[in-house]
Motif scaffolding. Structure first.
Motif, PDB file in Angstrom:
ATOM      1  N   PHE A   1      48.375  53.972  49.514  1.00 53.86           N
ATOM      2  CA  PHE A   1      47.078  54.080  49.824  1.00 53.86           C
ATOM      3  C   PHE A   1      46.935  55.539  50.180  1.00 53.86           C
ATOM      4  O   PHE A   1      45.817  56.021  49.876  1.00 53.86           O
ATOM      5  CB  PHE A   1      46.876  53.285  51.290  1.00 53.86           C
ATOM      6  N   SER A   2      47.713  56.528  50.231  1.00 52.97           N
ATOM      7  CA  SER A   2      47.276  57.783  50.565  1.00 52.97           C
ATOM      8  C   SER A   2      46.833  58.471  49.301  1.00 52.97           C
ATOM      9  O   SER A   2      46.232  59.298  49.272  1.00 52.97           O
ATOM     10  CB  SER A   2      48.382  58.559  51.203  1.00 52.97           C
ATOM     11  N   GLY A   3      47.257  57.755  48.287  1.00 51.78           N
ATOM     12  CA  GLY A   3      46.946  58.239  46.973  1.00 51.78           C
ATOM     13  C   GLY A   3      45.453  57.709  46.345  1.00 51.78           C
ATOM     14  O   GLY A   3      44.962  58.247  45.290  1.00 51.78           O
ATOM     15  N   TYR A   4      44.794  56.892  47.200  1.00 50.07           N
ATOM     16  CA  TYR A   4      43.614  56.445  46.838  1.00 50.07           C
ATOM     17  C   TYR A   4      42.345  57.529  47.049  1.00 50.07           C
ATOM     18  O   TYR A   4      42.231  58.132  48.171  1.00 50.07           O
ATOM     19  CB  TYR A   4      43.145  55.247  47.702  1.00 50.07           C
ATOM     20  N   SER A   5      41.756  57.657  46.177  1.00 47.48           N
ATOM     21  CA  SER A   5      40.407  58.628  46.374  1.00 47.48           C
ATOM     22  C   SER A   5      39.251  57.899  46.113  1.00 47.48           C
ATOM     23  O   SER A   5      38.897  57.365  45.052  1.00 47.48           O
ATOM     24  CB  SER A   5      40.532  59.799  45.474  1.00 47.48           C
TER      25      SER A   5
ATOM     26  N   MET B   1      42.693  48.818  43.249  1.00 45.15           N
ATOM     27  CA  MET B   1      43.376  47.719  43.404  1.00 45.15           C
ATOM     28  C   MET B   1      43.883  46.822  42.228  1.00 45.15           C
ATOM     29  O   MET B   1      44.869  46.514  42.033  1.00 45.15           O
ATOM     30  CB  MET B   1      42.942  46.744  44.583  1.00 45.15           C
ATOM     31  N   ILE B   2      42.625  46.564  41.638  1.00 44.74           N
ATOM     32  CA  ILE B   2      42.586  45.649  40.179  1.00 44.74           C
ATOM     33  C   ILE B   2      43.735  46.617  39.390  1.00 44.74           C
ATOM     34  O   ILE B   2      44.428  45.854  38.626  1.00 44.74           O
ATOM     35  CB  ILE B   2      41.345  45.583  39.745  1.00 44.74           C
ATOM     36  N   ASN B   3      43.686  47.872  39.241  1.00 47.16           N
ATOM     37  CA  ASN B   3      44.218  48.668  38.322  1.00 47.16           C
ATOM     38  C   ASN B   3      45.834  48.463  38.792  1.00 47.16           C
ATOM     39  O   ASN B   3      46.707  48.385  37.806  1.00 47.16           O
ATOM     40  CB  ASN B   3      43.960  49.919  38.284  1.00 47.16           C
ATOM     41  N   ILE B   4      46.058  48.461  39.939  1.00 47.49           N
ATOM     42  CA  ILE B   4      47.351  48.360  40.447  1.00 47.49           C
ATOM     43  C   ILE B   4      48.028  46.940  40.033  1.00 47.49           C
ATOM     44  O   ILE B   4      49.074  46.800  39.551  1.00 47.49           O
ATOM     45  CB  ILE B   4      47.695  48.612  41.930  1.00 47.49           C
ATOM     46  N   ALA B   5      47.119  45.896  40.366  1.00 43.90           N
ATOM     47  CA  ALA B   5      47.589  44.434  40.100  1.00 43.90           C
ATOM     48  C   ALA B   5      47.787  44.296  38.618  1.00 43.90           C
ATOM     49  O   ALA B   5      48.899  43.594  38.066  1.00 43.90           O
ATOM     50  CB  ALA B   5      46.660  43.788  40.483  1.00 43.90           C
ATOM     51  N   ARG B   6      47.082  44.759  37.706  1.00 42.88           N
ATOM     52  CA  ARG B   6      47.199  44.831  36.375  1.00 42.88           C
ATOM     53  C   ARG B   6      48.258  45.450  35.849  1.00 42.88           C
ATOM     54  O   ARG B   6      49.167  44.844  35.228  1.00 42.88           O
ATOM     55  CB  ARG B   6      45.697  45.230  35.600  1.00 42.88           C
TER      56      ARG B   6
ATOM     57  N   PHE C   1      44.942  37.907  42.561  1.00 40.52           N
ATOM     58  CA  PHE C   1      45.933  36.919  41.949  1.00 40.52           C
ATOM     59  C   PHE C   1      45.313  36.306  40.511  1.00 40.52           C
ATOM     60  O   PHE C   1      45.904  36.103  39.413  1.00 40.52           O
ATOM     61  CB  PHE C   1      45.826  35.270  42.622  1.00 40.52           C
ATOM     62  N   GLY C   2      44.013  36.196  40.390  1.00 39.64           N
ATOM     63  CA  GLY C   2      43.284  35.911  39.134  1.00 39.64           C
ATOM     64  C   GLY C   2      43.631  36.607  37.903  1.00 39.64           C
ATOM     65  O   GLY C   2      43.909  36.191  36.946  1.00 39.64           O
ATOM     66  N   VAL C   3      43.477  38.089  38.322  1.00 43.30           N
ATOM     67  CA  VAL C   3      44.037  38.976  36.931  1.00 43.30           C
ATOM     68  C   VAL C   3      45.187  38.947  36.864  1.00 43.30           C
ATOM     69  O   VAL C   3      45.887  38.579  35.581  1.00 43.30           O
ATOM     70  CB  VAL C   3      43.544  40.262  37.660  1.00 43.30           C
ATOM     71  N   ILE C   4      46.145  38.798  37.820  1.00 49.88           N
ATOM     72  CA  ILE C   4      47.774  38.659  37.670  1.00 49.88           C
ATOM     73  C   ILE C   4      48.080  37.229  36.909  1.00 49.88           C
ATOM     74  O   ILE C   4      49.049  37.527  35.965  1.00 49.88           O
ATOM     75  CB  ILE C   4      48.431  38.759  38.891  1.00 49.88           C
ATOM     76  N   VAL C   5      47.414  36.138  37.310  1.00 45.12           N
ATOM     77  CA  VAL C   5      48.033  34.828  36.381  1.00 45.12           C
ATOM     78  C   VAL C   5      47.433  34.860  35.145  1.00 45.12           C
ATOM     79  O   VAL C   5      48.117  34.366  34.200  1.00 45.12           O
ATOM     80  CB  VAL C   5      47.629  33.602  37.229  1.00 45.12           C
ATOM     81  N   ARG C   6      46.477  35.605  34.643  1.00 41.97           N
ATOM     82  CA  ARG C   6      45.901  35.560  33.270  1.00 41.97           C
ATOM     83  C   ARG C   6      46.902  36.312  32.548  1.00 41.97           C
ATOM     84  O   ARG C   6      47.001  36.208  31.438  1.00 41.97           O
ATOM     85  CB  ARG C   6      44.608  36.444  33.170  1.00 41.97           C
TER      86      ARG C   6
ATOM     87  N   LYS D   1      52.292  47.591  47.236  1.00 45.48           N
ATOM     88  CA  LYS D   1      52.125  48.914  46.731  1.00 45.48           C
ATOM     89  C   LYS D   1      50.845  49.558  47.101  1.00 45.48           C
ATOM     90  O   LYS D   1      50.879  50.853  47.428  1.00 45.48           O
ATOM     91  CB  LYS D   1      52.064  48.841  45.252  1.00 45.48           C
ATOM     92  N   ILE D   2      49.843  48.555  47.352  1.00 52.97           N
ATOM     93  CA  ILE D   2      48.631  49.187  47.865  1.00 52.97           C
ATOM     94  C   ILE D   2      48.840  49.734  49.149  1.00 52.97           C
ATOM     95  O   ILE D   2      48.435  50.707  49.532  1.00 52.97           O
ATOM     96  CB  ILE D   2      47.563  47.956  48.048  1.00 52.97           C
ATOM     97  N   TRP D   3      49.506  48.890  50.008  1.00 55.00           N
ATOM     98  CA  TRP D   3      49.912  49.443  51.603  1.00 55.00           C
ATOM     99  C   TRP D   3      50.417  50.874  51.237  1.00 55.00           C
ATOM    100  O   TRP D   3      50.266  51.791  52.021  1.00 55.00           O
ATOM    101  CB  TRP D   3      50.581  48.378  52.302  1.00 55.00           C
ATOM    102  N   ASN D   4      51.774  50.843  50.634  1.00 55.35           N
ATOM    103  CA  ASN D   4      52.509  52.191  50.717  1.00 55.35           C
ATOM    104  C   ASN D   4      52.003  53.302  50.038  1.00 55.35           C
ATOM    105  O   ASN D   4      52.396  54.459  50.233  1.00 55.35           O
ATOM    106  CB  ASN D   4      54.187  51.587  50.036  1.00 55.35           C
TER     107      ASN D   4
END
Length: 183
Positions: free
Chosen positions: A66-70, A80-85, A38-43, A61-64
Motif C-alpha cells: 500500500f505504501s506504493g499507492y498514490s 486495486m483492480i489493476n493488482i487483481a487483474r 472476485f468478479g474481475v478475477i473469476v472472469r 499484495k494490497i496490504w503489503n
C-alpha cells in the motif's frame, strides 16, 4: 445468531486507515471490494477455487504494497483492480496453472460426461478396459496405481522408484490418449 454489519468507509477514511495499517482497514477493504475484485478475477481464471486463491493473494499484495499507492495517480479502486487483474493474468500464464488444466482427473471427466449426456457410467459398456489395454505398459501401470488402486502421485513415484514429474507426464499422456476416444 446476529448478522454482522458490513464496514463501509469513505475512500479517504479507508486510505488513512490503510496507511496506519489499522485492523478496520483490512476488514473494510474486504467488505467493500471483495465482490468486485472476485468478479474481475473469476472472469480471467474461469475457476472459482483458483479465483478465491488469487483474491486472497490480491488482498495480501494490497496490504503489503500500500505504501506504493498514490492518490495523485488514480483512485484506490482502480489501483486495486489493476493488482487483481495482474495477479489473475500471472496465474493463468503460470506453468502450474497450465499443467493443472492439462491434468484434469479422470473422475472429473467421467462425471462431466455423466452430467452432460445423462448416462450411467459402466466401464464395460464404454469399452474402457479395452481402451486402457491400448496404452503403453508404463502408462497402464501408472493409471492402475493412481485411479484404480488409489495411490497419490507421490506414492506411485515412490512405488515405481521414478521421478514425480515422470509420473505426472505419463499419466497426462495416458489421459490424453484415452480422451481421443471420447471427444
Amino acid at each position: 445468531m446476529t448478522k454482522q454489519r458490513k464496514i463501509n468507509l469513505s475512500e479517504e477514511e479507508l486510505i488513512t486507515a490503510l496507511r496506519r495499517r489499522e485492523k478496520i482497514a483490512a476488514e473494510a477493504l474486504y467488505d467493500m471490494y471483495s465482490a468486485a475484485l472476485f468478479g474481475v478475477i473469476v472472469r480471467i481464471v474461469n475457476d472459482e477455487a483458483t479465483a478465491e486463491d488469487v483474491l486472497q493473494e490480491t488482498f495480501i499484495k494490497i496490504w503489503n504494497s500500500f505504501s506504493g499507492y498514490s492518490a495523485e495517480k488514480g483512485r484506490l479502486f482502480t489501483w486495486m483492480i489493476n493488482i487483481a487483474r495482474n495477479l489473475a493474468i500471472d496465474k493463468v500464464r503460470s506453468k502450474d496453472f497450465k499443467n493443472q488444466a492439462k491434468n484434469q482427473e479422470l473422475e472429473n471427466n467421467v462425471t462431466f460426461i455423466d452430467e452432460r449426456k445423462n448416462t450411467v457410467y459402466n466401464p464395460e459398456l464404454l469399452g474402457l478396459k479395452d481402451l486402457v489395454e491400448t496404452l503403453r505398459p508404463e502408462q497402464k501401470l501408472i493409471l492402475d496405481l493412481i485411479y484404480f488402486k488409489g495411490y497419490t502421485h507421490v506414492e506411485a513415484a515412490e512405488e515405481l522408484e521414478i521421478p514425480l514429474g515422470t509420473i505426472k507426464t505419463r499419466l497426462r499422456m495416458a489421459i490424453q490418449q484415452l480422451r481421443k476416444h471420447f471427444n
